[in-house]
Scaffold this motif. Structure first.
Motif, PDB file in Angstrom:
ATOM      1  N   ASP A 232       0.811  -1.215   0.000  1.00  0.00           N
ATOM      2  CA  ASP A 232       0.000   0.000   0.000  1.00  0.00           C
ATOM      3  C   ASP A 232       0.848   1.270   0.000  1.00  0.00           C
ATOM      4  O   ASP A 232       0.602   2.185  -0.767  1.00  0.00           O
ATOM      5  N   TYR A 233       1.883   1.293   0.873  1.00  0.00           N
ATOM      6  CA  TYR A 233       2.623   2.558   0.997  1.00  0.00           C
ATOM      7  C   TYR A 233       3.316   2.943  -0.297  1.00  0.00           C
ATOM      8  O   TYR A 233       3.434   4.121  -0.614  1.00  0.00           O
ATOM      9  N   GLN A 235       2.175   2.092  -3.393  1.00  0.00           N
ATOM     10  CA  GLN A 235       1.113   2.511  -4.298  1.00  0.00           C
ATOM     11  C   GLN A 235       0.643   3.926  -3.946  1.00  0.00           C
ATOM     12  O   GLN A 235       0.405   4.745  -4.829  1.00  0.00           O
ATOM     13  N   ILE A 236       0.521   4.183  -2.638  1.00  0.00           N
ATOM     14  CA  ILE A 236       0.015   5.477  -2.198  1.00  0.00           C
ATOM     15  C   ILE A 236       1.017   6.590  -2.515  1.00  0.00           C
ATOM     16  O   ILE A 236       0.635   7.715  -2.818  1.00  0.00           O
ATOM     17  N   ARG A 238       2.499   6.861  -5.140  1.00  0.00           N
ATOM     18  CA  ARG A 238       2.186   7.298  -6.510  1.00  0.00           C
ATOM     19  C   ARG A 238       1.050   8.306  -6.523  1.00  0.00           C
ATOM     20  O   ARG A 238       1.026   9.216  -7.342  1.00  0.00           O
ATOM     21  N   THR A 239       0.084   8.170  -5.579  1.00  0.00           N
ATOM     22  CA  THR A 239      -1.018   9.143  -5.545  1.00  0.00           C
ATOM     23  C   THR A 239      -0.534  10.501  -5.048  1.00  0.00           C
ATOM     24  O   THR A 239      -1.278  11.466  -5.077  1.00  0.00           O
ATOM     25  N   ARG A 240       0.699  10.556  -4.568  1.00  0.00           N
ATOM     26  CA  ARG A 240       1.225  11.836  -4.098  1.00  0.00           C
ATOM     27  C   ARG A 240       2.116  12.489  -5.141  1.00  0.00           C
ATOM     28  O   ARG A 240       2.743  13.501  -4.869  1.00  0.00           O
ATOM     29  N   GLY A 241       2.222  11.846  -6.304  1.00  0.00           N
ATOM     30  CA  GLY A 241       2.937  12.482  -7.403  1.00  0.00           C
ATOM     31  C   GLY A 241       4.424  12.162  -7.463  1.00  0.00           C
ATOM     32  O   GLY A 241       5.158  12.786  -8.215  1.00  0.00           O
ATOM     33  N   PHE A 242       4.890  11.182  -6.685  1.00  0.00           N
ATOM     34  CA  PHE A 242       6.303  10.817  -6.772  1.00  0.00           C
ATOM     35  C   PHE A 242       6.552   9.986  -8.027  1.00  0.00           C
ATOM     36  O   PHE A 242       5.696   9.211  -8.454  1.00  0.00           O
ATOM     37  N   SER A 243       7.758  10.131  -8.597  1.00  0.00           N
ATOM     38  CA  SER A 243       8.085   9.375  -9.808  1.00  0.00           C
ATOM     39  C   SER A 243       8.440   7.940  -9.425  1.00  0.00           C
ATOM     40  O   SER A 243       8.747   7.647  -8.274  1.00  0.00           O
ATOM     41  N   ARG A 250      13.176   5.384  -2.466  1.00  0.00           N
ATOM     42  CA  ARG A 250      12.879   5.797  -1.093  1.00  0.00           C
ATOM     43  C   ARG A 250      11.920   4.864  -0.364  1.00  0.00           C
ATOM     44  O   ARG A 250      12.022   4.694   0.837  1.00  0.00           O
ATOM     45  N   GLU A 251      10.939   4.328  -1.090  1.00  0.00           N
ATOM     46  CA  GLU A 251       9.916   3.534  -0.412  1.00  0.00           C
ATOM     47  C   GLU A 251      10.217   2.038  -0.540  1.00  0.00           C
ATOM     48  O   GLU A 251      10.141   1.291   0.425  1.00  0.00           O
ATOM     49  N   PRO A 254      14.461   0.464   0.557  1.00  0.00           N
ATOM     50  CA  PRO A 254      14.785   0.250   1.976  1.00  0.00           C
ATOM     51  C   PRO A 254      13.989  -0.893   2.599  1.00  0.00           C
ATOM     52  O   PRO A 254      14.485  -1.584   3.484  1.00  0.00           O
TER      53      PRO A 254
ATOM     54  N   ARG B  81       1.436  13.999 -12.561  1.00  0.00           N
ATOM     55  CA  ARG B  81       2.119  13.846 -11.273  1.00  0.00           C
ATOM     56  C   ARG B  81       2.249  15.169 -10.535  1.00  0.00           C
ATOM     57  O   ARG B  81       2.328  15.197  -9.317  1.00  0.00           O
ATOM     58  N   ASN B 100       5.036   4.041   5.140  1.00  0.00           N
ATOM     59  CA  ASN B 100       6.245   3.237   4.970  1.00  0.00           C
ATOM     60  C   ASN B 100       6.818   2.861   6.344  1.00  0.00           C
ATOM     61  O   ASN B 100       7.177   3.749   7.119  1.00  0.00           O
TER      62      ASN B 100
END
Lengths: 335, 291
Positions: A232-233, A235-236, A238-243, A250-251, A254, B81, B100
């Motif tokens: 989920d984290y 996928q989410i 992506r809803t915040r506009g990260f490439s 970053r997600e 790690p 985006r 996360n």
């Protein structure tokens, strides 16, 4: 991991080593093969043999031999090598750094290659190139390190003689070292020509050790990346506009790293075991190569010393992996 | 009043199965619209289409989605985006899995602020703490330094609500944000969403299966079934005088304080079956029509 957990692990080390020592000690004396028979000159009299046997304490009952050895080991005396006629502690101390440097270089190269392949593979998900990469990776995973050693030896030492194929350092480079960590010492003292020659000698054997391990890391990490990417984290994010690359870095990475380190970390012990044959093939003067001679010569004290050394390395490695995993995962750190 | 979100005749299919069969709905600036439907009605698919998160085999077969007059489906990925997270934000369903686990709360909030608002580290941190106090988290500076597993579900949902409103979006899609929470926490979260909406002036598309929630906070509502809109209007009108038999059945199945519990009626299975049969008949008609 909490301090109490670390202390618990440390407390288990002495009984583990005692167990390893006992098994090796008994096994060596049960299997056929006699160190005295290996060292006597032709034509030695039975009296000579008996005298030698008594000299090394081999005429004593098994239990009293073991207790004597244990007492010596506890006071730091690992005995004298029968075939090399030197203190085991000094012999191992002189050769261990060579193996540690080789293994460290191999692990570093394997991580670099494995992580790169896994990341590239993730970005190629669902393409034909991904399939090709997976197939190639399976190929590298299927060939064991000693076979890689022979392939590399043939390829870059014989057919295309680019790299040295034996030893640790060109004998013409007459250098005096203060420690046995030649590579580290030459780098620290800025003797870069020496460091370069050491690296040239280490490249093929460490590559042979690194290739199957790199393939293992790549496969584990790639699977973990795919799993983390579906969480989920991720996928989410992506809803915040990260490439996609930012999310991967970053997600996803790690999180994927934690099980990868836990699973592949213990496999470094296999890589260390691999040094035995690979060092032999490249006549590299480490403890692996020494172990083969020790076994051929039935050199009981040396074999025992070497196996205890390997056991300490394995235990330290497992502990280090657990600590590293705890460092990467806050959920474990807080217990 | 200007329209923030305008979905027009949206069709989405996964493989050969239709999941959205011509959904149209509008969200006006600053309003709260409820999107109601049972499981499988297609309500999450609406949100997924807006965020570009449709499953791999899904395809948008017809329709338009415009946001503030711009066609969301036609615009290049990079432009889209820039809108996501800044102008359109999501409050996710499950607070336990939506953060996360290996990054601190502060880092996760700051990342959004820095991506869209280009704040400095210092400014992002201050703003993040401010947002946390807006969602009634005591000791915001302390919470910024924590990891998600150190917070309760309710606290995590507050963090996610703060993140959704972080860049003052004009549309927030709340995807069943109370479903995974304890009943006692649900009310607080609803109040919080409403308070944040007023403060930041966003419109909300509130996806839920709970008519009680809709009655409480939504000005208007859309009833979805089998990927079709069955009813649409102001909440007050729909709840008082439902036109569609399905809406009436849903209402009869919703517990209310002013009515004894034994008067509850499950939605009749025959009704559901006839609705699905109708949807499939429409699919067949559409398939026969030459494209």
């Amino acid at each position: 991991m909490r301090w109490s957990a670390i202390l618990k692990r440390l407390a288990l080390i002495p009984p583990t080593l005692l167990g390893v020592g006992a098994i090796v000690f008994v096994l060596l004396r049960v299997v056929p093969g006699d160190p005295i028979a290996m060292m006597i000159p032709p034509g030695a009299s039975p009296a000579d043999i008996t005298r030698l046997r008594a000299l090394y304490g081999l005429d004593q009952p098994l239990l009293s031999q073991f207790i004597t050895w244990l007492g010596q080991v506890a006071s730091g005396d690992f005995g004298r090598s029968i075939s090399l006629r030197q203190q085991v502690f000094e012999l191992v101390g002189a050769r261990l750094p060579a193996t540690l440097e080789l293994a460290a270089l191999a692990v570093a190269m394997a991580l670099l290659m494995g992580i790169t392949v896994a990341l590239v593979g993730s970005l190629l998900r669902g393409t034909r190139a991904e399939w090709l990469l997976d197939t190639a990776n399976g190929f590298f995973l299927a060939i064991p390190d000693f076979l890689w050693a022979l392939i590399l030896l043939l390829g870059f030492g014989v057919l295309l003689p680019l790299l040295p194929i034996s030893g640790r350092l060109d004998p013409q480079l007459a250098v005096a070292f203060r420690t046995h960590f030649y590579l580290i010492e030459s780098l620290l003292t800025l003797r870069l020509d020496v460091a370069a020659d050491l690296l040239r000698h280490m490249l093929l054997p460490s590559l042979a050790l690194a290739l199957p391990f790199a393939a293992l890391v790549a496969r584990l990490l790639k699977a973990q990346l795919a799993e983390a990417e579906d969480q989920d984290y991720a996928q989410i994010a992506r809803t915040r506009g990260f490439s996609r690359t930012t999310i991967l870095q970053r997600e996803v990475f790690p999180n994927a790293l934690i099980p990868t380190v836990a699973l592949s970390g213990v496999q470094v012990t296999l890589l260390l075991g691999g040094t035995v044959l690979v060092e032999r093939i490249f006549s590299y003067e480490g403890i692996g190569n020494m172990a083969i001679d020790a076994v051929i010569n039935r050199d009981f004290p040396l074999i025992q010393g070497l196996i205890l050394t390997f056991a300490v390395l394995f235990i330290a490695l497992n502990l280090a992996v657990d600590l590293l995993v705890a460092l990467l995962d806050p959920r474990l750190r807080h217990g | 009043m200007s329209t923030v979100l305008d979905i027009d005749n949206l069709h989405v299919a996964i493989g050969t199965a239709n999941v959205l069969r011509g959904v149209s709905l509008r969200v006006e600036a600053g309003e709260v619209r409820g999107l109601v439907g049972e499981s499988g009605a297609g309500k999450s698919m609406v949100g997924r289409t807006i965020f570009g998160l449709l499953p791999a085999k899904a395809a948008i077969t017809a329709g338009r989605v415009s946001f503030e007059g711009r066609d969301l489906l036609a615009m290049p990925d990079k432009q889209r985006r820039e809108l996501l997270g800044r102008r359109i934000a999501l409050i996710p369903q499950d607070p336990m899995t939506s953060l996360n686990p290996v990054r601190r709360i502060g880092a996760q909030i700051c990342a959004v602020l820095q991506l869209h608002l280009k704040l400095s580290n210092r400014a992002a941190r201050d703003r993040a703490a401010e947002l946390l106090s807006e969602v009634a988290i005591r000791d915001p500076a302390g919470v910024l330094a924590l990891y998600p597993h150190e917070l309760s579900g309710g606290m995590r949902q507050r963090v996610l609500i703060a993140m959704a409103f972080a860049c003052d979006p004009s549309l927030v899609i709340a995807d069943e944000p109370t479903t995974a929470l304890d009943v006692t926490v649900q009310r607080q979260v609803l109040q919080l969403v409403e308070r944040m909406r007023q403060r930041h002036g966003a419109a909300i598309l509130f996806v839920t299966h709970d008519l009680g929630v809709v009655a409480k906070i939504c000005r208007s509502m859309t009833v979805l079934h089998a990927g079709r809109v069955l009813e649409d209007g102001l909440t007050l009108d729909v709840l008082v005088k439902p036109h569609h038999a399905y809406t009436r059945a849903l209402l009869a199945a919703t517990p209310r304080a002013d009515r004894p519990a034994d008067s509850l009626r499950p939605v009749p299975p025959a009704l559901i079956e006839s609705l699905w049969a109708e949807a499939h008949r429409l699919d067949q008609l559409a398939a026969r029509r030459p494209a």
